[in-house]
Motif scaffolding. Structure first.
Motif, PDB file in Angstrom:
ATOM      1  N   VAL A 128       0.867  -1.178   0.000  1.00 27.67           N
ATOM      2  CA  VAL A 128       0.000   0.000   0.000  1.00 27.67           C
ATOM      3  C   VAL A 128       0.900   1.223   0.000  1.00 27.67           C
ATOM      4  O   VAL A 128       1.639   1.464   0.963  1.00 27.67           O
ATOM      5  N   LEU A 129       0.876   1.984  -1.100  1.00 30.82           N
ATOM      6  CA  LEU A 129       1.717   3.172  -1.225  1.00 30.82           C
ATOM      7  C   LEU A 129       3.182   2.832  -0.959  1.00 30.82           C
ATOM      8  O   LEU A 129       3.921   3.602  -0.336  1.00 30.82           O
ATOM      9  N   GLY A 130       3.582   1.641  -1.398  1.00 28.05           N
ATOM     10  CA  GLY A 130       4.964   1.200  -1.223  1.00 28.05           C
ATOM     11  C   GLY A 130       5.344   0.247  -2.337  1.00 28.05           C
ATOM     12  O   GLY A 130       4.534  -0.074  -3.202  1.00 28.05           O
ATOM     13  N   ASP A 131       6.584  -0.218  -2.326  1.00 27.29           N
ATOM     14  CA  ASP A 131       7.086  -1.117  -3.364  1.00 27.29           C
ATOM     15  C   ASP A 131       7.580  -2.419  -2.736  1.00 27.29           C
ATOM     16  O   ASP A 131       8.200  -2.408  -1.663  1.00 27.29           O
ATOM     17  N   ILE A 132       7.315  -3.527  -3.423  1.00 29.18           N
ATOM     18  CA  ILE A 132       7.800  -4.833  -2.982  1.00 29.18           C
ATOM     19  C   ILE A 132       8.465  -5.539  -4.156  1.00 29.18           C
ATOM     20  O   ILE A 132       7.928  -5.556  -5.263  1.00 29.18           O
ATOM     21  N   THR A 133       9.639  -6.105  -3.898  1.00 26.41           N
ATOM     22  CA  THR A 133      10.333  -6.927  -4.887  1.00 26.41           C
ATOM     23  C   THR A 133      10.481  -8.328  -4.327  1.00 26.41           C
ATOM     24  O   THR A 133      11.006  -8.522  -3.229  1.00 26.41           O
ATOM     25  N   LEU A 134       9.997  -9.311  -5.090  1.00 22.98           N
ATOM     26  CA  LEU A 134      10.063 -10.715  -4.692  1.00 22.98           C
ATOM     27  C   LEU A 134      10.813 -11.451  -5.799  1.00 22.98           C
ATOM     28  O   LEU A 134      10.287 -11.619  -6.899  1.00 22.98           O
ATOM     29  N   ASP A 135      12.057 -11.847  -5.519  1.00 24.01           N
ATOM     30  CA  ASP A 135      12.932 -12.421  -6.540  1.00 24.01           C
ATOM     31  C   ASP A 135      13.177 -13.904  -6.228  1.00 24.01           C
ATOM     32  O   ASP A 135      13.821 -14.245  -5.234  1.00 24.01           O
ATOM     33  N   TYR A 136      12.658 -14.770  -7.103  1.00 21.37           N
ATOM     34  CA  TYR A 136      12.803 -16.212  -6.911  1.00 21.37           C
ATOM     35  C   TYR A 136      13.957 -16.801  -7.724  1.00 21.37           C
ATOM     36  O   TYR A 136      14.169 -18.009  -7.682  1.00 21.37           O
ATOM     37  N   THR A 137      14.687 -15.989  -8.464  1.00 18.26           N
ATOM     38  CA  THR A 137      15.661 -16.541  -9.414  1.00 18.26           C
ATOM     39  C   THR A 137      16.864 -17.189  -8.730  1.00 18.26           C
ATOM     40  O   THR A 137      17.505 -18.066  -9.312  1.00 18.26           O
ATOM     41  N   GLU A 138      17.189 -16.763  -7.507  1.00 15.65           N
ATOM     42  CA  GLU A 138      18.306 -17.377  -6.783  1.00 15.65           C
ATOM     43  C   GLU A 138      17.830 -18.121  -5.547  1.00 15.65           C
ATOM     44  O   GLU A 138      18.638 -18.627  -4.767  1.00 15.65           O
ATOM     45  N   ALA A 139      16.527 -18.192  -5.354  1.00 16.29           N
ATOM     46  CA  ALA A 139      15.982 -18.807  -4.141  1.00 16.29           C
ATOM     47  C   ALA A 139      16.013 -20.331  -4.236  1.00 16.29           C
ATOM     48  O   ALA A 139      16.030 -20.906  -5.328  1.00 16.29           O
ATOM     49  N   THR A 140      16.023 -20.967  -3.086  1.00 17.70           N
ATOM     50  CA  THR A 140      15.834 -22.411  -3.019  1.00 17.70           C
ATOM     51  C   THR A 140      14.339 -22.694  -3.102  1.00 17.70           C
ATOM     52  O   THR A 140      13.554 -22.160  -2.307  1.00 17.70           O
ATOM     53  N   LEU A 141      13.938 -23.507  -4.076  1.00 20.76           N
ATOM     54  CA  LEU A 141      12.521 -23.767  -4.333  1.00 20.76           C
ATOM     55  C   LEU A 141      12.231 -25.250  -4.102  1.00 20.76           C
ATOM     56  O   LEU A 141      12.334 -26.067  -5.025  1.00 20.76           O
ATOM     57  N   PRO A 142      11.851 -25.630  -2.873  1.00 20.23           N
ATOM     58  CA  PRO A 142      11.627 -27.055  -2.583  1.00 20.23           C
ATOM     59  C   PRO A 142      10.319 -27.609  -3.133  1.00 20.23           C
ATOM     60  O   PRO A 142      10.112 -28.818  -3.120  1.00 20.23           O
ATOM     61  N   PHE A 143       9.430 -26.725  -3.619  1.00 18.98           N
ATOM     62  CA  PHE A 143       8.124 -27.171  -4.112  1.00 18.98           C
ATOM     63  C   PHE A 143       8.039 -26.987  -5.623  1.00 18.98           C
ATOM     64  O   PHE A 143       8.582 -26.027  -6.177  1.00 18.98           O
ATOM     65  N   ASP A 144       7.327 -27.897  -6.293  1.00 20.97           N
ATOM     66  CA  ASP A 144       7.120 -27.767  -7.740  1.00 20.97           C
ATOM     67  C   ASP A 144       6.108 -26.674  -8.060  1.00 20.97           C
ATOM     68  O   ASP A 144       6.175 -26.055  -9.119  1.00 20.97           O
ATOM     69  N   ASP A 145       5.128 -26.452  -7.156  1.00 20.81           N
ATOM     70  CA  ASP A 145       4.110 -25.427  -7.348  1.00 20.81           C
ATOM     71  C   ASP A 145       4.250 -24.377  -6.253  1.00 20.81           C
ATOM     72  O   ASP A 145       4.267 -24.721  -5.069  1.00 20.81           O
ATOM     73  N   ILE A 146       4.336 -23.117  -6.662  1.00 16.67           N
ATOM     74  CA  ILE A 146       4.454 -22.002  -5.715  1.00 16.67           C
ATOM     75  C   ILE A 146       3.254 -21.085  -5.920  1.00 16.67           C
ATOM     76  O   ILE A 146       2.907 -20.748  -7.065  1.00 16.67           O
ATOM     77  N   TYR A 147       2.608 -20.707  -4.820  1.00 21.25           N
ATOM     78  CA  TYR A 147       1.410 -19.871  -4.872  1.00 21.25           C
ATOM     79  C   TYR A 147       1.726 -18.504  -4.253  1.00 21.25           C
ATOM     80  O   TYR A 147       2.213 -18.434  -3.120  1.00 21.25           O
ATOM     81  N   VAL A 148       1.442 -17.451  -5.011  1.00 24.72           N
ATOM     82  CA  VAL A 148       1.712 -16.095  -4.534  1.00 24.72           C
ATOM     83  C   VAL A 148       0.435 -15.277  -4.660  1.00 24.72           C
ATOM     84  O   VAL A 148      -0.112 -15.130  -5.756  1.00 24.72           O
ATOM     85  N   ASP A 149      -0.046 -14.767  -3.535  1.00 23.39           N
ATOM     86  CA  ASP A 149      -1.228 -13.907  -3.508  1.00 23.39           C
ATOM     87  C   ASP A 149      -0.758 -12.465  -3.301  1.00 23.39           C
ATOM     88  O   ASP A 149      -0.111 -12.166  -2.296  1.00 23.39           O
ATOM     89  N   VAL A 150      -1.091 -11.591  -4.248  1.00 19.53           N
ATOM     90  CA  VAL A 150      -0.565 -10.228  -4.236  1.00 19.53           C
ATOM     91  C   VAL A 150      -1.696  -9.220  -4.231  1.00 19.53           C
ATOM     92  O   VAL A 150      -2.657  -9.347  -4.989  1.00 19.53           O
TER      93      VAL A 150
END
Length: 224
Positions: A128-150
């Motif tokens: 809300v009146l701010g900025d968010i960056t969510l970067d998965y390119t270098e993250a450890t991803l233990p799940f085949d399906d990832i759910y993101v609610d924005v």
């Protein structure tokens, strides 16, 4: 012969019994978005004849008064598409794999999650009146399906996924924008790699939600 209360062994008294510990995941407070997702499951079950309409009304009333994830599980436990119970708590020393991560909020400010971090299967993001960056390119991803609610309100949310990821978007822009952009030069997937699937549900109210592929430019150029 009557036995005096004081003669009953202490360990046999019901009031002295130690309650079973409750998994912290079951005590997690739920969001309005999660309640609406469960409401969709209940309505679908009623449409298939699995619930009567009286049962549907009763469960919806309970749903909208629910506060924790454990309560939502109970409401859908007898349905094919019901919520899954959380995995058992990890033993001490074990790697922690989160099904649901802490909510990321940005109000009149910025929030970033990037670099080498372990991504949960489900992530909620509110800007809300701010900025968010969510970067998965270098993250450890233990799940085949990832759910993101924005949810973006007068804000800018950037979600960066691996170049070979499958992205499924359910968007609701209200005088806002939800878009997916491709990296100029997408990297080839590693041999035998299994692409991850990102289910992104976005609401943009006078705000922007941008999904980008591949590492950020500074990373591709070796500048960071």
């Amino acid at each position: 012969m009557d036995v005096a209360q004081d003669d009953v062994p202490q360990e046999n008294r019901p009031q002295d019994a130690t309650p079973e510990p409750v998994d912290p995941a079951l005590r997690r407070r739920v969001s309005d978005l999660e309640r609406e997702q469960v409401a969709d499951v209940l309505r679908e079950a009623a449409g298939e004849g699995r619930l009567s309409y009286d049962e549907l009304d009763e469960r919806l009333e309970t749903l909208y008064a629910s506060k924790t994830y454990g309560e939502l599980i109970t409401l859908t436990a007898d349905l094919p598409n019901g919520l899954a119970a959380p995995d058992p708590a990890p033993q001490p020393g074990a790697d922690v794999v989160l099904l649901t991560g802490p909510v990321i909020n940005a109000f009149l400010g910025d929030a970033k999650r990037q670099g080498n971090w372990q991504a949960p299967q489900r992530q909620e993001v509110n800007a809300v009146l701010g900025d968010i960056t969510l970067d998965y390119t270098e993250a450890t991803l233990p799940f085949d399906d990832i759910y993101v609610d924005v949810k973006s309100i007068l804000a800018d949310v950037k979600i960066r996924v691996p170049a070979d990821a499958v992205v499924l978007i359910d968007s609701n822009p209200i005088l806002g924008n939800v878009s997916e952009q491709s990296a100029p030069l997408a990297a080839a997937p590693a041999p035998n790699a299994h692409p991850k699937t990102f289910h992104i549900r976005g609401t943009a109210i006078l705000g922007d939600i941008k999904i980008k592929r591949g590492p950020r430019l500074s990373k591709r150029l070796g500048l960071s």
